[in-house]
Enzyme design. Structure first.
Site, mmCIF file in Angstrom:
data_model
loop_
_atom_site.group_PDB
_atom_site.id
_atom_site.type_symbol
_atom_site.label_atom_id
_atom_site.label_comp_id
_atom_site.label_asym_id
_atom_site.label_seq_id
_atom_site.Cartn_x
_atom_site.Cartn_y
_atom_site.Cartn_z
ATOM 1 N N TYR A 101 89.408 23.461 81.279
ATOM 2 C CA TYR A 101 88.197 23.010 81.963
ATOM 3 C C TYR A 101 87.205 24.162 81.947
ATOM 4 O O TYR A 101 87.507 25.237 82.452
ATOM 5 C CB TYR A 101 88.570 22.614 83.394
ATOM 6 C CG TYR A 101 87.500 21.827 84.112
ATOM 7 C CD1 TYR A 101 87.543 20.444 84.128
ATOM 8 C CD2 TYR A 101 86.468 22.459 84.789
ATOM 9 C CE1 TYR A 101 86.584 19.701 84.797
ATOM 10 C CE2 TYR A 101 85.494 21.732 85.455
ATOM 11 C CZ TYR A 101 85.559 20.346 85.462
ATOM 12 O OH TYR A 101 84.606 19.619 86.123
ATOM 13 N N SER A 158 80.129 9.388 87.138
ATOM 14 C CA SER A 158 80.342 9.690 85.714
ATOM 15 C C SER A 158 79.538 10.911 85.286
ATOM 16 O O SER A 158 78.378 11.050 85.655
ATOM 17 C CB SER A 158 79.942 8.499 84.847
ATOM 18 O OG SER A 158 80.008 8.865 83.475
ATOM 19 N N VAL A 194 85.625 -6.004 83.734
ATOM 20 C CA VAL A 194 85.297 -5.312 84.977
ATOM 21 C C VAL A 194 86.575 -5.309 85.818
ATOM 22 O O VAL A 194 87.081 -6.372 86.192
ATOM 23 C CB VAL A 194 84.172 -6.034 85.740
ATOM 24 C CG1 VAL A 194 83.841 -5.285 87.032
ATOM 25 C CG2 VAL A 194 82.942 -6.167 84.863
#
Lengths: 546, 546
Positions: free
Chosen positions: B465, B139, B271
């Protein structure tokens, strides 16, 4: 205005909003033979003969609503209210034909812009009035039934006058359309700018943009243009807690895709007032043709090869043996017997019709795509019937509702249901549903006609669409309800309870098998957040939180 | 086991889990000149030198967890806990380099099957322990930060041992994969059966299937294979209120698409323990090549033409002038100066690199698709650089993290951020973000290098990006946080706050601008339904209901 009301009224009184297409004597003879049909003529009962209870809308609420949207936009006379009482399921239609009691809204509201929808919700919250968003009225799952729930009254919020093209961005290929715009009107407005939406469900002539979004509609050319949810760039909803806008980019990782919560929410989480949709240049060439393959499994293999090879025609539609037979018999376009003999000569013993249609931006693109599709079918025995049969399908593709009215007039129980699953389970699902329908609709040794086609194919699976023709019995609504229950029980655990008809009231008992108790709780919690008092479309899709 | 821990530990200590690729003296010289870089060497601090507070996991809870999943599967020693403390954002990496304090989980749990995950949640509910699902730990938005919220302790639920291919249905082209399987491992297992998932984000070497689903990942070949959410057929989640399974068919109209609520839920709604994904036959031919076009707008027009003509190469990636320059300078593969002169001779004054890559099932398909792509570019001035540059991009496509480590070693602030919007607003969005980044990172007259590329294109818009290289100042984390805030403010209202990095903790302040207060309330309500006590990944994505 009056034209509109009349249209809606007339429209919902029969399936099609037009006179029923008569059945040829030959077709009738064939139907009688095949199903043991004894005719029971039951024309629609004129609205003027029906007893409609007085409106329960409290006068204070009516006055507030009228002050907000205009006196003429709040309709309480029986004819208008009857016009928005339910959709187009077999049960809906039979109730009208039998004059049986059914839920009628206490008023019809006709707002003319999104802000007024917001204002209406605020008034309805204050007066505890249930609100049923109403678009084309084409729901076949009880999605627009005027259910009151525990509220003091129920209104049909008819979005017909939210019918504007708000904006068109040709560079991004996005059109913002108001929710009440009918698909046919959207196509004609977009065509003026050289674009198409490409969404052609059988309900095309009446259904609306908002309805498509609310129900996750899938058009007949979805293989080419995508399902409606794939076209939605953003949505604007009115909710009891305020306006809600979703969708700022073509794709996002900003948490769960809440657009996909709004899309498919069937009026229970908000009233969709505007939808930004992806559009494409209107095709300049198109071609529809038909093939016949030998047997269902062979047809499934063909469609799967196209889907997994990513060379599906924009329209790809495979009928099983029974549907192929009925299509040929009832269309009257072809000499069914002669065709069968011809096909047998070509080695086709179990003819299954495969309709293919391409829309293209140029002759070259059409040629390229058509070759790709037909090349992928090389390994499968087929006979090309050419363009006439394909074009005949195309020109009749919205006429199902009219044919249906003609059949209802003659005492036939005619209804459809649909599902989808992965390729590996497709044939088992088809057999299970067929068996359930045949068993539950068998009368005195005569079986109903149960037809099936694949209307939508994906890389991982396909939809199945069933049409049933059976002799009606003395309790037609109960007769169908039992068959529908049997079919739905057969679907549960094997596929989705609905591929494109939505949940409404009719599929609610089977939704839990699909999304789990937890899914039900999550939907109820989301509803509680946007509609704390539960005024929005009670009895559909979401069971209230306990 | 030990290998695994070591790997995870080493892996999260630098971006790449491998030694940093050294920067050439030439590259460094160029960087110094361009940015005014003064080197500040800051190697990662060895874990053994860091002070880590003792585990706050209550012994009763530890014992219950150990009884459920095994003593060896509950790790409380500092090294294991440090290995799951945060992800790979610039701030995460700088914290480790600077030894600054950061949140460390009180324990690491390593369940070996989905039922055990369910059991873990039940124990954590009972003991009021926060649970951070942990996959590849890649992450970059604080999504795996060990935030405790108002809980007594926080555990990292590391899914690394849920790494099995559960089943493969070649007919339906669906593979069921456990959530902890790394993408690279999934590819190699699928390849043994002739299939590919086709999901190649830059995090490919470490990221997991569950992580992709939880964050709506988009791979570099998403134009060909789709975003990860497009590949998800069904998901299995463990939640505090029980197991939840979603997805029974390739498409459905059974209400809102709750799969799309689970996908992107970032561990806050459950989860994810298993994901059924669509797979495709592994390509037998592929080709990567590069072109140069003249100027950003010309490149945008090119990519838009490909997307709207539906002839995108599977990889389609357009770099702006700055990114093109840096790629050429830092790659060392080409003589940048000579190339510029050559391009100028061809009329290209503002070179923008366009990388195109196709995967195909046959030589013929490759040829056909490549021609379609290149034909659509005919109207746009371009110079083909051929396969070497394309293949060079391909072979380095996962090496960004290694390059980044080398830059960090030399005192460069290097970070990325991304967004997406519709075509019409794309250039304005790029300018606004660029301006915000340049302004906030300018030091003593020297501007940072702000590079931008389009990595994903759609019919209606594209992603942007950004990569930033700037000389680090004395407060590196604060320096970047201010720049990120300025960029995010520029994005809000113009595009999505994240196209494929997810929300985590870092994007949460801007989520409201995108989904509205109502969206926030709906997410909070959904969370309350599945996680009543709020143990799941607190502080990420969803603010608790008030």
């Amino acid at each position: 205005m009056n034209g509109l009301i009349e249209h809606t009224l007339r429209g919902s009184w029969t399936s099609s909003g037009a006179s029923a297409a008569p059945l040829s004597p030959r077709s009738l003879r064939w139907l009688r033979q095949r199903t043991g049909l004894a005719e029971m003529t039951t024309p629609a009962v004129p609205a003027s003969l029906l007893e409609v209870a007085g409106s329960a809308l409290p006068e204070a609420a009516r006055a507030e609503l009228a002050a907000l949207i205009g006196e003429q936009q709040v309709l309480t006379e029986p004819a208008s209210r009857l016009g928005r009482a339910g959709g187009l399921s077999y049960s809906d239609l039979m109730r009208r034909r039998g004059g049986t009691e059914f839920a009628v809204p206490d008023a019809v509201l006709l707002p003319t812009d999104p802000e007024l929808v917001q204002g209406i919700l605020e008034i309805c919250v204050r007066h505890d009035i249930a609100v049923v968003p109403f678009g084309g009225g084409t729901s076949v799952v009880g999605g627009v039934d005027a259910l009151r729930g525990d509220k003091v009254a129920v209104v049909a919020l008819d979005l017909a006058q939210l019918d504007r093209l708000v904006s068109l961005d040709p560079g991004s290929r996005i059109a913002v359309l108001q929710a009440g715009m009918r698909a046919a009107e959207a196509e004609s407005l977009l065509a003026a700018h050289g674009f198409t939406l490409g969404h052609f469900p059988q309900s095309f002539e009446r259904a609306t943009i908002g309805g498509f979004a609310a129900t996750r509609s899938a058009g007949q050319a979805a293989a080419g243009y995508g399902r409606f949810e794939d076209m939605v760039e953003s949505v604007r909803l009115a909710t009891p807690v305020g306006e809600w806008r979703l969708g700022v980019a073509p794709a996002s990782a900003a948490g769960p895709d809440l657009r996909q919560l709004a899309v498919g929410s069937e009026g229970t989480l908000g009233v969709i007032t505007e939808v930004a949709v992806r559009v494409r240049p209107a095709p300049v060439r198109s071609r529809y043709e038909a093939l016949v393959v030998d047997g269902w499994q062979s047809g499934v293999d063909a469609v799967r090869a196209l889907a997994q090879g990513r060379v599906l025609a924009d329209v790809t539609r495979l009928s099983d043996v029974d549907e192929t037979e009925v299509q040929l018999e009832l269309s009257g376009a072809l000499k069914a017997g002669a065709l069968k003999t011809y096909l047998r000569g070509k080695g086709i013993r179990q003819p299954c019709l495969l309709v293919l249609g391409w829309d293209a931006a140029s002759r070259a693109e059409l040629k390229l795509r058509r070759s790709a599709t037909l090349n992928a079918l090389r390994g499968i025995r087929s006979v090309r019937l050419g363009r006439p049969v394909g074009e005949a399908w195309r020109s009749h593709r919205f006429s199902g509702p009219r044919q249906r009215d003609a059949l209802l007039d003659r005492g036939v129980c005619v209804e459809t249901l649909e599902t989808a699953t992965h390729w590996t389970g497709l044939s088992e699902l088809r057999s299970a549903v067929r068996t359930a329908l045949v068993r539950s609709l068998k009368v005195g040794g005569k079986s109903p006609i149960v037809m099936c086609h694949i209307s939508h194919a994906y890389e991982t699976g396909a939809s199945l669409y069933f049409t049933v023709l059976a002799p009606r019995n003395a309790d037609p609504i109960g007769q169908w309800q039992r068959a529908k229950e049997a079919a739905s029980d057969a679907i549960a655990g094997r596929g989705t309870i609905t591929h494109h008809h939505a949940v409404g009231a009719d599929h609610l008992p089977w939704l839990g098998a699909e999304i789990g108790d937890i899914g039900g709780k999550v939907l109820a919690a989301a509803k509680k957040a946007v509609d704390p008092t539960g005024i929005l479309n009670p009895g559909k899709l979401i069971r209230p939180a306990r």
